[in-house]
Design a protein around this motif. Structure first.
Motif, short mmCIF file in Angstrom:
data_model
loop_
_atom_site.label_atom_id
_atom_site.label_comp_id
_atom_site.label_asym_id
_atom_site.label_seq_id
_atom_site.Cartn_x
_atom_site.Cartn_y
_atom_site.Cartn_z
N TRP A 167 2.03 -14.15 23.85
CA TRP A 167 3.16 -13.42 23.67
C TRP A 167 3.34 -13.07 22.22
O TRP A 167 3.91 -12.07 21.94
N HIS A 168 3.11 -13.92 21.10
CA HIS A 168 3.53 -13.56 19.69
C HIS A 168 2.59 -12.48 19.45
O HIS A 168 3.16 -11.64 18.75
N GLY A 169 1.43 -12.59 19.96
CA GLY A 169 0.70 -11.49 19.48
C GLY A 169 1.14 -10.05 20.09
O GLY A 169 1.07 -9.12 19.45
N TRP A 170 1.74 -10.29 21.49
CA TRP A 170 2.07 -8.97 21.89
C TRP A 170 3.44 -8.31 21.16
O TRP A 170 3.68 -7.34 21.24
N MET A 171 3.94 -9.30 20.59
CA MET A 171 5.35 -9.16 20.17
C MET A 171 5.10 -8.47 18.29
O MET A 171 5.88 -7.90 18.01
N GLY A 172 3.63 -8.68 18.20
CA GLY A 172 3.72 -7.77 16.77
C GLY A 172 3.33 -8.82 15.60
O GLY A 172 3.43 -8.67 14.46
N HIS A 173 3.41 -10.26 16.23
CA HIS A 173 3.78 -11.38 15.08
C HIS A 173 2.18 -11.69 14.34
O HIS A 173 2.26 -12.53 13.51
N ASP A 174 1.23 -11.25 14.84
CA ASP A 174 -0.31 -11.52 14.39
C ASP A 174 -0.72 -10.37 13.69
O ASP A 174 -0.86 -9.38 14.20
N PRO A 175 -1.13 -10.31 12.19
CA PRO A 175 -1.48 -9.24 11.49
C PRO A 175 -2.80 -8.88 11.80
O PRO A 175 -3.54 -7.88 11.65
N ASP A 176 -3.75 -9.60 12.53
CA ASP A 176 -5.09 -9.35 12.74
C ASP A 176 -5.20 -8.36 14.00
O ASP A 176 -6.27 -7.84 14.19
N ILE A 177 -4.38 -8.30 14.68
CA ILE A 177 -4.18 -7.40 16.08
C ILE A 177 -4.15 -6.03 15.78
O ILE A 177 -3.41 -5.31 15.03
N VAL A 178 -5.27 -5.24 16.05
CA VAL A 178 -5.30 -3.73 15.95
C VAL A 178 -5.11 -3.11 17.29
O VAL A 178 -6.05 -3.52 18.13
N LEU A 179 -4.06 -2.17 17.52
CA LEU A 179 -3.98 -1.52 18.64
C LEU A 179 -5.03 -0.52 18.90
O LEU A 179 -5.51 0.32 18.06
N PRO A 180 -5.27 -0.17 20.41
CA PRO A 180 -4.66 -0.77 21.53
C PRO A 180 -5.48 -2.16 21.70
O PRO A 180 -6.46 -2.33 20.92
N HIS A 181 -4.80 -3.07 22.32
CA HIS A 181 -5.29 -4.53 22.48
C HIS A 181 -5.40 -5.15 23.67
O HIS A 181 -4.43 -4.78 24.44
N VAL A 182 -6.53 -5.81 23.99
CA VAL A 182 -6.37 -6.94 25.15
C VAL A 182 -6.05 -8.10 24.58
O VAL A 182 -6.89 -8.91 23.85
N PRO A 183 -5.14 -8.94 25.22
CA PRO A 183 -4.75 -10.28 24.75
C PRO A 183 -5.66 -11.43 25.52
O PRO A 183 -6.61 -10.70 26.42
N GLY A 184 -5.14 -12.55 25.11
CA GLY A 184 -6.19 -13.55 26.04
C GLY A 184 -7.02 -14.40 25.12
O GLY A 184 -8.04 -13.79 24.56
N HIS A 185 -6.92 -15.86 25.00
CA HIS A 185 -7.85 -16.50 24.13
C HIS A 185 -8.25 -18.02 24.57
O HIS A 185 -9.10 -18.55 24.05
N GLU A 186 -7.91 -18.36 25.82
CA GLU A 186 -8.08 -19.60 26.38
C GLU A 186 -8.42 -19.31 27.83
O GLU A 186 -8.07 -18.92 28.69
N PHE A 187 -10.09 -19.39 27.96
CA PHE A 187 -10.76 -19.10 29.24
C PHE A 187 -11.96 -20.01 29.32
O PHE A 187 -12.60 -20.51 28.40
#
Length: 346
Positions: free
Chosen positions: A42-62
């Motif tokens: 959710w933080h990433g989707w809100m734009g709180h993480d500077p590493d994210i480059v758009l467009p983007h696919v979330p998800g990190h625990e799998f």
């Protein structure tokens, strides 16, 4: 492959068909069998993480099955059942050589530095360093809850907090991280106090081993309530939510020489809470960060799961489809049911 994609921050993501990933020479591609919906997404989707480059696919625990292997990978093969910590170390920097992959300066994080696991397939770098073989006794749904919240809590309680039997441990926030911390601290023999603002989460915390619960909306002062229960304060207190209020309450609830462990993310306008440094100095408190856990430390945690001391499956709240993950992700700040939400249908 099918994936959840957002093309701008805070805009509703969409299900799209996108190009399948290919493995780096040192990496693998994993067919995702289950992936958790986490507040960090959710933080990433809100734009709180500077590493994210758009467009983007979330998800990190799998967790899933290796679909393709890079030519330099030696320890893993196609068909292996695996999971992975959300921080992937490079394996060659000073931090990694010291065994601290969780703070690698060249780290990659699926769902942040590159496309993540809200998709049919996900790419993982430096597989020999970062992958964890998943025992047949642990199903993919349970394993998906390990990669971020549970392992982060394990390191926070065991390695950073160094919790021992008989100590008082306060856990502020009873989401996935907090509930995991409660179970882990209880398994060690600590006396755990759970703090939250909703009774249903506190009831689950009690079922997972909390000695006492505090609804922060029904007491005048959370820190004083903890000090009254513990007769002086907690030995270790964990902010599992990530909010200025829970951070400060955690520090104020400590006894002298106590440890505050910050696990919940404090980002954007909440990044610099007014820490009561007068108490930190006068009481010689320790302020400790905790960020993920190394792949090689999974063995200790998995051994406790195998022996029955830890039961992460009890933290599962509901399973949903990839399509339903969009609503679950975008409403995490409004609707956050007890337990861990896991995508199991792609």
């Amino acid at each position: 492959m099918k994936a959840v994609v957002y093309e701008s921050f805070s805009a509703t993501p969409k299900i799209m068909n996108v190009e399948d990933p290919t493995p780096e020479k040192h990496g693998v591609v994993i067919k995702v069998e289950a992936t958790g919906v986490c507040r960090s997404d959710w933080h990433g989707w809100m734009g709180h993480d500077p590493d994210i480059v758009l467009p983007h696919v979330p998800g990190h625990e799998f967790a899933g099955i290796i679909e393709a292997v890079g030519k330099d990978v030696q320890r893993f093969k196609v068909g292996d059942r695996v999971t992975v910590p959300f921080v992937s170390g490079c394996g060659s920097c000073p931090e990694c050589h010291g065994g601290n992959h969780q703070v690698c300066g060249n780290q990659t994080q699926p769902g942040f530095t590159h496309w993540g696991s809200f998709a049919e397939y996900v790419s993982i770098h430096h597989a020999d360093v970062n992958l964890v073989t998943l025992p047949e006794t642990i199903d993919f749904t349970t394993a998906a809850s390990l990669g971020c919240r549970f392992v982060t809590s394990f390191r926070a309680v065991v390695d950073q907090g160094k919790v021992s039997a008989g100590q008082w441990v306060a856990v502020h926030g009873c989401g996935g991280v907090g509930l995991s911390a409660i179970m882990i601290a209880n398994s060690i023999g600590a006396n755990v106090i759970a703090v939250d603002v909703t009774d249903d989460k506190l009831e689950l915390a009690k079922a997972l081993g909390a000695y006492a619960t505090i609804n922060a909306t029904s007491v005048a002062d959370v820190a004083e309530a903890i000090k009254e229960i513990t007769r002086g304060g907690a030995h270790v207190s964990i902010d599992a939510l990530g909010h200025p209020t829970t951070c400060i309450n955690s520090i104020k609830s400590l006894k002298k020489l106590g440890k505050h462990v910050q696990v919940g993310l404090l980002l954007a306008d909440q990044a610099t809470p007014p820490i009561p440094m007068n108490l930190v100095i006068a009481h010689e408190l320790e302020i400790i960060g905790s960020h993920g856990m190394q792949a090689f430390r999974y063995d200790a945690m998995l051994a406790m799961i195998k022996s029955g001391k830890l039961s992460p499956e009890k933290l599962l709240g509901r399973t949903i489809s990839l399509e339903e993950s969009i609503v679950a992700l975008t409403n995490m700040d409004k609707i956050n049911p007890p337990g861990v939400t896991v995508v199991t249908s792609f």
